[in-house]
Design a protein around this motif. Structure first.
Motif, mmCIF file in Angstrom:
data_model
loop_
_atom_site.group_PDB
_atom_site.id
_atom_site.type_symbol
_atom_site.label_atom_id
_atom_site.label_comp_id
_atom_site.label_asym_id
_atom_site.label_seq_id
_atom_site.Cartn_x
_atom_site.Cartn_y
_atom_site.Cartn_z
ATOM 1 N N LEU A 93 38.720 54.138 25.610
ATOM 2 C CA LEU A 93 39.301 53.773 27.496
ATOM 3 C C LEU A 93 40.349 53.210 28.036
ATOM 4 O O LEU A 93 41.059 52.615 26.897
ATOM 5 N N TYR A 94 41.061 53.386 29.155
ATOM 6 C CA TYR A 94 42.806 52.484 29.110
ATOM 7 C C TYR A 94 41.775 51.404 30.339
ATOM 8 O O TYR A 94 41.569 51.335 31.025
ATOM 9 N N THR A 95 43.405 50.615 30.110
ATOM 10 C CA THR A 95 42.347 49.399 30.545
ATOM 11 C C THR A 95 43.692 48.947 31.520
ATOM 12 O O THR A 95 44.989 49.071 31.068
ATOM 13 N N VAL A 96 42.875 48.286 33.037
ATOM 14 C CA VAL A 96 44.458 48.011 33.778
ATOM 15 C C VAL A 96 44.702 46.103 33.747
ATOM 16 O O VAL A 96 43.421 45.752 34.309
ATOM 17 N N LEU A 97 45.611 45.849 33.746
ATOM 18 C CA LEU A 97 45.396 43.970 33.857
ATOM 19 C C LEU A 97 46.499 43.966 35.590
ATOM 20 O O LEU A 97 47.178 44.768 35.565
ATOM 21 N N MET A 98 45.630 43.114 36.101
ATOM 22 C CA MET A 98 45.567 43.113 37.885
ATOM 23 C C MET A 98 45.929 41.315 38.381
ATOM 24 O O MET A 98 45.404 40.877 37.638
ATOM 25 N N LEU A 99 47.129 41.585 39.432
ATOM 26 C CA LEU A 99 46.941 40.744 40.085
ATOM 27 C C LEU A 99 46.766 40.616 41.332
ATOM 28 O O LEU A 99 47.134 41.218 42.252
ATOM 29 N N LYS A 100 46.685 39.149 41.466
ATOM 30 C CA LYS A 100 46.733 38.770 42.873
ATOM 31 C C LYS A 100 47.058 37.077 43.187
ATOM 32 O O LYS A 100 46.831 37.056 42.380
ATOM 33 N N GLU A 101 47.965 37.344 43.855
ATOM 34 C CA GLU A 101 49.120 36.666 43.736
ATOM 35 C C GLU A 101 48.612 35.317 45.000
ATOM 36 O O GLU A 101 47.828 35.832 46.465
ATOM 37 N N ILE A 102 48.492 34.069 44.877
ATOM 38 C CA ILE A 102 48.288 33.020 45.725
ATOM 39 C C ILE A 102 49.165 32.611 46.589
ATOM 40 O O ILE A 102 49.909 31.858 45.784
ATOM 41 N N LYS A 103 49.237 32.964 48.199
ATOM 42 C CA LYS A 103 50.041 32.122 48.572
ATOM 43 C C LYS A 103 50.254 30.921 48.890
ATOM 44 O O LYS A 103 48.565 30.133 49.248
#
Length: 103
Positions: A93-103
């Motif tokens: 399985l391929y995984t992705v690391l995701m980011l949501k920036e907080i302003k």
């Protein structure tokens, strides 16, 4: 959140790639299948996002399986973007690391 059919786990992290930023790392975020498609996940995520903002985190990090296209699209709709993708040794399985920036 168990009575709502939700399971959440998170911790605070200072990633090695940038020791000047603080991220809330979402380790587990699951809604029971019989409770899906009712907006519960969205509302719980908004609570997590508000907590991250109040505590002055720079962003929220999470990891998901790339093949889980529904989750991938849902996280993107919440403002996350991919910062890394990889395959764990011994896994298909391929995984992705995701980011949501907080302003």
């Amino acid at each position: 959140f168990d009575s709502l059919g939700a399971e959440i786990g998170f911790y605070v992290n200072r990633p090695k790639f940038d020791g000047t930023k603080r991220f809330l790392v979402l380790k587990k975020f699951a809604i029971a299948s019989e409770k899906e498609k009712r907006g519960l996940g969205f509302h719980i995520f908004k609570m997590i996002q508000n907590l991250a903002h109040e505590k002055k985190f720079d962003g929220i990090l999470l990891e998901t399986v790339a093949e889980a296209r529904f989750l991938y699209r849902w996280y993107k709709s919440l403002g996350f973007y991919v910062i890394a993708d990889y395959k764990y040794p011994g896994s298909e399985l391929y995984t992705v690391l995701m980011l949501k920036e907080i302003k």
